[in-house]
Design a protein around this motif. Structure first.
Motif, mmCIF file in Angstrom:
data_model
loop_
_atom_site.group_PDB
_atom_site.id
_atom_site.type_symbol
_atom_site.label_atom_id
_atom_site.label_comp_id
_atom_site.label_asym_id
_atom_site.label_seq_id
_atom_site.Cartn_x
_atom_site.Cartn_y
_atom_site.Cartn_z
ATOM 1 N N UNK A 95 0.863 -1.187 0.000
ATOM 2 C CA UNK A 95 0.000 0.000 0.000
ATOM 3 C C UNK A 95 0.895 1.231 0.000
ATOM 4 N N UNK A 96 0.437 2.265 -0.694
ATOM 5 C CA UNK A 96 1.166 3.531 -0.766
ATOM 6 C C UNK A 96 0.211 4.647 -0.376
ATOM 7 N N UNK A 97 0.566 5.488 0.591
ATOM 8 C CA UNK A 97 -0.331 6.572 0.988
ATOM 9 C C UNK A 97 -0.447 7.634 -0.101
ATOM 10 N N UNK A 111 7.557 4.236 -14.143
ATOM 11 C CA UNK A 111 7.015 4.654 -12.857
ATOM 12 C C UNK A 111 5.492 4.699 -12.923
ATOM 13 N N UNK A 112 4.864 4.595 -11.771
ATOM 14 C CA UNK A 112 3.417 4.768 -11.696
ATOM 15 C C UNK A 112 3.113 6.212 -11.343
ATOM 16 N N UNK A 130 1.275 12.349 -8.180
ATOM 17 C CA UNK A 130 2.443 11.746 -7.552
ATOM 18 C C UNK A 130 3.021 10.686 -8.479
ATOM 19 N N UNK A 131 4.248 10.295 -8.232
ATOM 20 C CA UNK A 131 4.819 9.163 -8.950
ATOM 21 C C UNK A 131 5.737 8.384 -8.020
ATOM 22 N N UNK A 138 9.384 -0.826 -0.788
ATOM 23 C CA UNK A 138 8.550 0.151 -0.092
ATOM 24 C C UNK A 138 8.484 1.421 -0.942
ATOM 25 N N UNK A 139 7.554 1.466 -1.894
ATOM 26 C CA UNK A 139 7.499 2.616 -2.803
ATOM 27 C C UNK A 139 7.351 3.941 -2.057
ATOM 28 N N UNK A 140 8.152 4.917 -2.465
ATOM 29 C CA UNK A 140 8.126 6.249 -1.854
ATOM 30 C C UNK A 140 7.586 7.249 -2.872
ATOM 31 N N UNK A 141 6.352 7.737 -2.686
ATOM 32 C CA UNK A 141 5.797 8.676 -3.659
ATOM 33 C C UNK A 141 6.441 10.058 -3.566
ATOM 34 N N UNK A 142 6.584 10.691 -4.726
ATOM 35 C CA UNK A 142 7.063 12.064 -4.793
ATOM 36 C C UNK A 142 6.118 12.864 -5.671
#
Length: 310
Positions: A95-97, A111-112, A130-131, A138-142
Protein backbone atom coordinates in the motif's frame (compact mmCIF):
# COMPACT_ATOMS: atom_id res chain seq x y z
CA UNK A 1 -15.42 10.15 -9.60
CA UNK A 2 -16.66 12.99 -7.39
CA UNK A 3 -19.32 12.22 -4.85
CA UNK A 4 -20.92 13.02 -1.48
CA UNK A 5 -20.49 16.31 0.34
CA UNK A 6 -16.81 16.79 -0.24
CA UNK A 7 -16.84 15.29 -3.71
CA UNK A 8 -19.15 17.66 -5.55
CA UNK A 9 -22.84 18.51 -5.50
CA UNK A 10 -23.64 17.22 -8.98
CA UNK A 11 -22.42 13.68 -8.49
CA UNK A 12 -23.72 13.63 -4.95
CA UNK A 13 -27.27 14.15 -6.18
CA UNK A 14 -26.96 11.56 -8.93
CA UNK A 15 -25.44 8.92 -6.66
CA UNK A 16 -28.03 9.63 -3.99
CA UNK A 17 -30.74 8.92 -6.52
CA UNK A 18 -29.09 5.63 -7.45
CA UNK A 19 -28.87 4.53 -3.82
CA UNK A 20 -32.49 5.48 -3.28
CA UNK A 21 -33.52 3.39 -6.27
CA UNK A 22 -34.74 6.37 -8.29
CA UNK A 23 -32.39 5.93 -11.24
CA UNK A 24 -32.53 2.67 -13.16
CA UNK A 25 -29.82 1.35 -15.52
CA UNK A 26 -30.25 2.50 -19.09
CA UNK A 27 -30.91 0.03 -21.87
CA UNK A 28 -29.36 2.27 -24.51
CA UNK A 29 -27.49 5.56 -24.62
CA UNK A 30 -29.00 8.64 -26.22
CA UNK A 31 -26.40 10.79 -27.91
CA UNK A 32 -25.82 14.05 -29.72
CA UNK A 33 -22.83 14.92 -31.87
CA UNK A 34 -21.06 17.90 -33.30
CA UNK A 35 -20.29 16.64 -36.80
CA UNK A 36 -22.16 13.39 -37.52
CA UNK A 37 -25.25 11.43 -36.65
CA UNK A 38 -24.62 8.79 -33.96
CA UNK A 39 -26.96 5.81 -34.00
CA UNK A 40 -27.94 3.55 -31.14
CA UNK A 41 -26.53 0.19 -32.13
CA UNK A 42 -26.98 -3.30 -30.81
CA UNK A 43 -24.06 -5.17 -29.31
CA UNK A 44 -23.63 -8.46 -27.53
CA UNK A 45 -23.87 -8.21 -23.75
CA UNK A 46 -20.79 -8.57 -21.60
CA UNK A 47 -20.55 -10.87 -18.58
CA UNK A 48 -19.17 -9.65 -15.24
CA UNK A 49 -17.88 -11.60 -12.25
CA UNK A 50 -16.23 -10.39 -9.06
CA UNK A 51 -12.44 -10.41 -9.33
CA UNK A 52 -11.78 -8.71 -5.98
CA UNK A 53 -14.67 -8.65 -3.48
CA UNK A 54 -15.93 -5.63 -1.58
CA UNK A 55 -14.34 -5.12 1.82
CA UNK A 56 -16.10 -2.36 3.75
CA UNK A 57 -18.72 -0.79 1.44
CA UNK A 58 -18.00 2.84 0.49
CA UNK A 59 -14.94 3.01 2.78
CA UNK A 60 -13.23 0.72 0.27
CA UNK A 61 -14.55 2.76 -2.65
CA UNK A 62 -12.37 1.86 -5.66
CA UNK A 63 -11.93 5.07 -7.62
CA UNK A 64 -9.55 3.96 -10.35
CA UNK A 65 -6.88 1.39 -11.17
CA UNK A 66 -4.03 0.49 -13.46
CA UNK A 67 -1.33 -2.13 -14.06
CA UNK A 68 2.40 -1.77 -13.56
CA UNK A 69 5.03 -3.27 -15.87
CA UNK A 70 5.23 -6.41 -13.71
CA UNK A 71 1.52 -7.14 -14.20
CA UNK A 72 0.43 -6.10 -10.71
CA UNK A 73 -2.87 -4.27 -10.35
CA UNK A 74 -2.91 -1.00 -8.39
CA UNK A 75 -6.27 0.23 -7.06
CA UNK A 76 -7.05 3.73 -5.75
CA UNK A 77 -8.97 3.46 -2.47
CA UNK A 78 -10.40 6.94 -2.33
CA UNK A 79 -11.57 7.12 1.28
CA UNK A 80 -8.68 5.09 2.66
CA UNK A 81 -6.28 7.64 1.11
CA UNK A 82 -4.07 4.97 -0.40
CA UNK A 83 -3.40 2.90 -3.48
CA UNK A 84 -3.15 -0.86 -3.02
CA UNK A 85 -1.08 -3.33 -5.05
CA UNK A 86 -2.66 -6.70 -5.87
CA UNK A 87 -0.92 -9.75 -7.25
CA UNK A 88 -2.45 -12.21 -9.73
CA UNK A 89 -4.23 -14.06 -6.92
CA UNK A 90 -5.99 -10.91 -5.69
CA UNK A 91 -3.79 -10.58 -2.58
CA UNK A 92 -2.74 -7.11 -1.38
CA UNK A 93 1.06 -6.98 -1.49
CA UNK A 94 1.72 -3.27 -0.86
CA UNK A 95 0.00 0.00 0.00
CA UNK A 96 1.17 3.53 -0.77
CA UNK A 97 -0.33 6.57 0.99
CA UNK A 98 -1.98 8.97 -1.47
CA UNK A 99 -4.44 11.64 -0.39
CA UNK A 100 -7.78 11.17 -2.19
CA UNK A 101 -6.29 9.20 -5.11
CA UNK A 102 -7.70 9.19 -8.63
CA UNK A 103 -6.28 7.74 -11.85
CA UNK A 104 -3.35 5.30 -11.74
CA UNK A 105 -1.27 5.23 -14.94
CA UNK A 106 1.96 3.53 -15.94
CA UNK A 107 4.37 6.10 -17.34
CA UNK A 108 6.78 5.59 -20.24
CA UNK A 109 9.60 5.64 -17.67
CA UNK A 110 8.18 2.61 -15.84
CA UNK A 111 7.02 4.65 -12.86
CA UNK A 112 3.42 4.77 -11.70
CA UNK A 113 1.69 8.15 -11.81
CA UNK A 114 -1.23 8.64 -9.42
CA UNK A 115 -3.59 11.59 -9.33
CA UNK A 116 -4.17 12.99 -5.83
CA UNK A 117 -6.57 15.53 -4.32
CA UNK A 118 -9.69 14.34 -6.15
CA UNK A 119 -12.10 16.38 -4.00
CA UNK A 120 -13.60 19.89 -3.74
CA UNK A 121 -11.15 20.56 -0.91
CA UNK A 122 -8.49 20.84 -3.61
CA UNK A 123 -9.75 24.37 -4.24
CA UNK A 124 -7.97 25.20 -0.97
CA UNK A 125 -5.49 22.33 -0.81
CA UNK A 126 -4.59 21.80 -4.48
CA UNK A 127 -4.21 18.34 -5.94
CA UNK A 128 -1.83 17.03 -8.55
CA UNK A 129 0.06 13.92 -9.58
CA UNK A 130 2.44 11.75 -7.55
CA UNK A 131 4.82 9.16 -8.95
CA UNK A 132 6.76 6.24 -7.52
CA UNK A 133 8.61 3.07 -8.47
CA UNK A 134 6.03 0.25 -8.30
CA UNK A 135 8.77 -2.40 -8.15
CA UNK A 136 10.33 -0.98 -4.98
CA UNK A 137 9.95 -2.96 -1.76
CA UNK A 138 8.55 0.15 -0.09
CA UNK A 139 7.50 2.62 -2.80
CA UNK A 140 8.13 6.25 -1.85
CA UNK A 141 5.80 8.68 -3.66
CA UNK A 142 7.06 12.06 -4.79
CA UNK A 143 5.15 15.01 -6.21
CA UNK A 144 5.47 15.19 -9.99
CA UNK A 145 3.16 18.18 -10.54
CA UNK A 146 0.67 20.07 -8.37
CA UNK A 147 -1.75 22.99 -8.29
CA UNK A 148 -4.85 21.33 -9.80
CA UNK A 149 -8.48 21.66 -8.74
CA UNK A 150 -10.27 18.30 -8.46
CA UNK A 151 -7.96 16.30 -10.73
CA UNK A 152 -9.39 12.88 -11.59
CA UNK A 153 -8.56 11.10 -14.87
CA UNK A 154 -5.16 10.91 -16.54
CA UNK A 155 -3.58 9.47 -19.69
CA UNK A 156 -0.24 9.53 -21.51
CA UNK A 157 0.03 10.19 -25.23
CA UNK A 158 2.55 8.41 -27.50
CA UNK A 159 5.04 11.28 -27.04
CA UNK A 160 5.07 10.94 -23.26
CA UNK A 161 2.98 13.99 -22.42
CA UNK A 162 0.53 13.46 -19.56
CA UNK A 163 -3.05 14.76 -19.74
CA UNK A 164 -4.96 15.30 -16.51
CA UNK A 165 -8.71 15.87 -16.36
CA UNK A 166 -9.56 18.55 -13.75
CA UNK A 167 -12.56 20.63 -12.77
CA UNK A 168 -11.16 23.60 -14.67
CA UNK A 169 -10.28 21.63 -17.81
CA UNK A 170 -7.67 19.32 -19.33
CA UNK A 171 -4.08 20.01 -18.31
CA UNK A 172 -1.17 18.98 -20.54
CA UNK A 173 1.98 18.13 -18.58
CA UNK A 174 5.28 17.71 -20.38
CA UNK A 175 7.75 14.98 -19.34
CA UNK A 176 9.80 17.60 -17.44
CA UNK A 177 6.67 18.44 -15.36
CA UNK A 178 6.13 21.82 -17.02
CA UNK A 179 2.56 22.80 -17.97
CA UNK A 180 1.63 23.58 -21.57
CA UNK A 181 -0.68 26.48 -20.73
CA UNK A 182 -1.22 27.48 -24.37
CA UNK A 183 -2.50 24.03 -25.25
CA UNK A 184 -4.75 23.93 -22.19
CA UNK A 185 -6.30 27.28 -23.02
CA UNK A 186 -7.43 25.91 -26.39
CA UNK A 187 -8.73 22.64 -24.92
CA UNK A 188 -11.19 24.37 -22.61
CA UNK A 189 -13.41 21.54 -21.32
CA UNK A 190 -15.00 22.39 -17.95
CA UNK A 191 -15.70 19.69 -15.36
CA UNK A 192 -13.48 17.13 -17.10
CA UNK A 193 -13.59 13.73 -15.41
CA UNK A 194 -12.13 10.75 -17.29
CA UNK A 195 -9.64 10.87 -20.13
CA UNK A 196 -8.22 8.40 -22.65
CA UNK A 197 -5.81 8.62 -25.58
CA UNK A 198 -6.03 6.84 -28.92
CA UNK A 199 -3.35 7.71 -31.45
CA UNK A 200 -3.65 11.49 -32.04
CA UNK A 201 -6.95 11.97 -30.19
CA UNK A 202 -8.02 12.57 -26.62
CA UNK A 203 -11.44 11.47 -25.40
CA UNK A 204 -12.77 13.18 -22.29
CA UNK A 205 -15.89 12.63 -20.20
CA UNK A 206 -17.42 15.82 -18.81
CA UNK A 207 -20.31 16.45 -16.46
CA UNK A 208 -20.58 20.22 -16.37
CA UNK A 209 -23.87 21.14 -18.04
CA UNK A 210 -24.98 18.75 -19.31
CA UNK A 211 -23.93 15.55 -17.61
CA UNK A 212 -22.65 12.56 -19.55
CA UNK A 213 -20.91 14.22 -22.45
CA UNK A 214 -17.94 12.65 -24.28
CA UNK A 215 -15.63 15.14 -25.99
CA UNK A 216 -13.04 14.40 -28.68
CA UNK A 217 -9.94 16.64 -28.72
CA UNK A 218 -7.33 16.44 -31.52
CA UNK A 219 -3.99 16.60 -29.72
CA UNK A 220 -2.41 18.73 -32.45
CA UNK A 221 -5.42 21.06 -32.72
CA UNK A 222 -7.22 21.21 -29.35
CA UNK A 223 -9.43 24.11 -30.40
CA UNK A 224 -11.15 21.77 -32.88
CA UNK A 225 -12.73 19.71 -30.12
CA UNK A 226 -16.24 18.33 -30.60
CA UNK A 227 -18.91 16.24 -28.94
CA UNK A 228 -18.88 12.52 -29.67
CA UNK A 229 -21.82 11.37 -27.53
CA UNK A 230 -24.29 12.44 -24.88
CA UNK A 231 -25.29 9.68 -22.44
CA UNK A 232 -28.64 9.71 -20.69
CA UNK A 233 -30.50 7.56 -18.17
CA UNK A 234 -33.69 5.62 -18.85
CA UNK A 235 -36.03 7.87 -16.88
CA UNK A 236 -37.09 10.98 -18.83
CA UNK A 237 -35.20 14.11 -17.93
CA UNK A 238 -32.48 12.35 -15.92
CA UNK A 239 -29.02 12.42 -17.49
CA UNK A 240 -26.40 9.83 -16.74
CA UNK A 241 -23.04 10.66 -15.15
CA UNK A 242 -20.16 9.57 -17.37
CA UNK A 243 -17.14 8.66 -15.27
CA UNK A 244 -13.87 7.25 -16.59
CA UNK A 245 -13.29 5.62 -19.97
CA UNK A 246 -10.94 3.36 -21.89
CA UNK A 247 -9.91 3.46 -25.55
CA UNK A 248 -9.04 0.00 -26.87
CA UNK A 249 -6.42 -0.56 -29.61
CA UNK A 250 -9.07 -0.17 -32.32
CA UNK A 251 -10.28 3.15 -30.91
CA UNK A 252 -13.49 1.80 -29.39
CA UNK A 253 -14.42 3.57 -26.16
CA UNK A 254 -15.78 1.88 -23.05
CA UNK A 255 -17.34 4.35 -20.62
CA UNK A 256 -18.46 3.71 -17.03
CA UNK A 257 -21.48 5.55 -15.62
CA UNK A 258 -23.01 6.21 -12.24
CA UNK A 259 -26.16 4.25 -13.12
CA UNK A 260 -24.04 1.12 -13.51
CA UNK A 261 -23.60 1.07 -17.26
CA UNK A 262 -20.61 0.05 -19.33
CA UNK A 263 -21.27 1.90 -22.57
CA UNK A 264 -19.53 1.05 -25.84
CA UNK A 265 -18.92 3.98 -28.20
CA UNK A 266 -17.50 3.69 -31.70
CA UNK A 267 -16.58 7.30 -32.63
CA UNK A 268 -15.81 6.40 -36.26
CA UNK A 269 -18.78 4.17 -37.14
CA UNK A 270 -21.14 6.31 -35.08
CA UNK A 271 -22.55 3.55 -32.87
CA UNK A 272 -23.34 3.56 -29.15
CA UNK A 273 -24.73 0.76 -27.01
CA UNK A 274 -24.68 -0.52 -23.44
CA UNK A 275 -22.86 -3.83 -23.03
CA UNK A 276 -23.34 -4.22 -19.27
CA UNK A 277 -25.93 -3.18 -16.66
CA UNK A 278 -24.44 -3.67 -13.21
CA UNK A 279 -23.57 -1.70 -10.08
CA UNK A 280 -22.25 1.90 -10.21
CA UNK A 281 -18.81 1.76 -11.80
CA UNK A 282 -16.07 4.36 -11.54
CA UNK A 283 -13.38 3.33 -14.04
CA UNK A 284 -12.37 0.62 -16.48
CA UNK A 285 -9.01 -0.76 -17.57
CA UNK A 286 -7.77 -3.41 -19.98
CA UNK A 287 -6.34 -6.69 -18.69
CA UNK A 288 -2.84 -7.14 -20.17
CA UNK A 289 -2.67 -9.94 -22.71
CA UNK A 290 -6.42 -10.61 -22.63
CA UNK A 291 -8.07 -8.81 -25.51
CA UNK A 292 -11.65 -9.56 -24.49
CA UNK A 293 -11.30 -8.81 -20.76
CA UNK A 294 -11.63 -5.58 -18.81
CA UNK A 295 -11.62 -4.71 -15.13
CA UNK A 296 -14.01 -2.17 -13.63
CA UNK A 297 -13.74 -0.42 -10.27
CA UNK A 298 -16.93 0.26 -8.32
CA UNK A 299 -18.51 2.54 -5.75
CA UNK A 300 -18.99 -0.39 -3.37
CA UNK A 301 -15.29 -1.26 -3.65
CA UNK A 302 -15.34 -4.53 -5.59
CA UNK A 303 -13.32 -4.96 -8.78
CA UNK A 304 -15.32 -6.60 -11.57
CA UNK A 305 -13.83 -8.81 -14.28
CA UNK A 306 -15.74 -8.21 -17.51
CA UNK A 307 -15.67 -10.56 -20.48
CA UNK A 308 -16.64 -8.84 -23.74
CA UNK A 309 -18.48 -10.73 -26.47
CA UNK A 310 -17.40 -10.37 -30.10
Amino acid sequence: MRTFGRRGAVRCSVLGAVVAGVLMPVATAEVSVATAEISVGSCAPAVAVTAIPTGVPVLDWSENMGYDAQGNLWVSRLYRNEVQRYDATGRVTATVPVELPGAVRLGPDGLLYVVYGDAPSSAVRPGGVLRFDPAAANPEPEVFVSGFTMPNGAAFDPSGDLYVATMSGVVRVRPDASIDTAWGAQAAVPAANGIAVHQDMLYVTTNGGPLGRIIRIPIAAPAERGTVAQLSARLPGLPDFADDLLADPAGILYVTTITGQLVRVDPVAGEVCTVLDDQPMTAVTAVPGRQEELLASTVAGAILRIHLSN
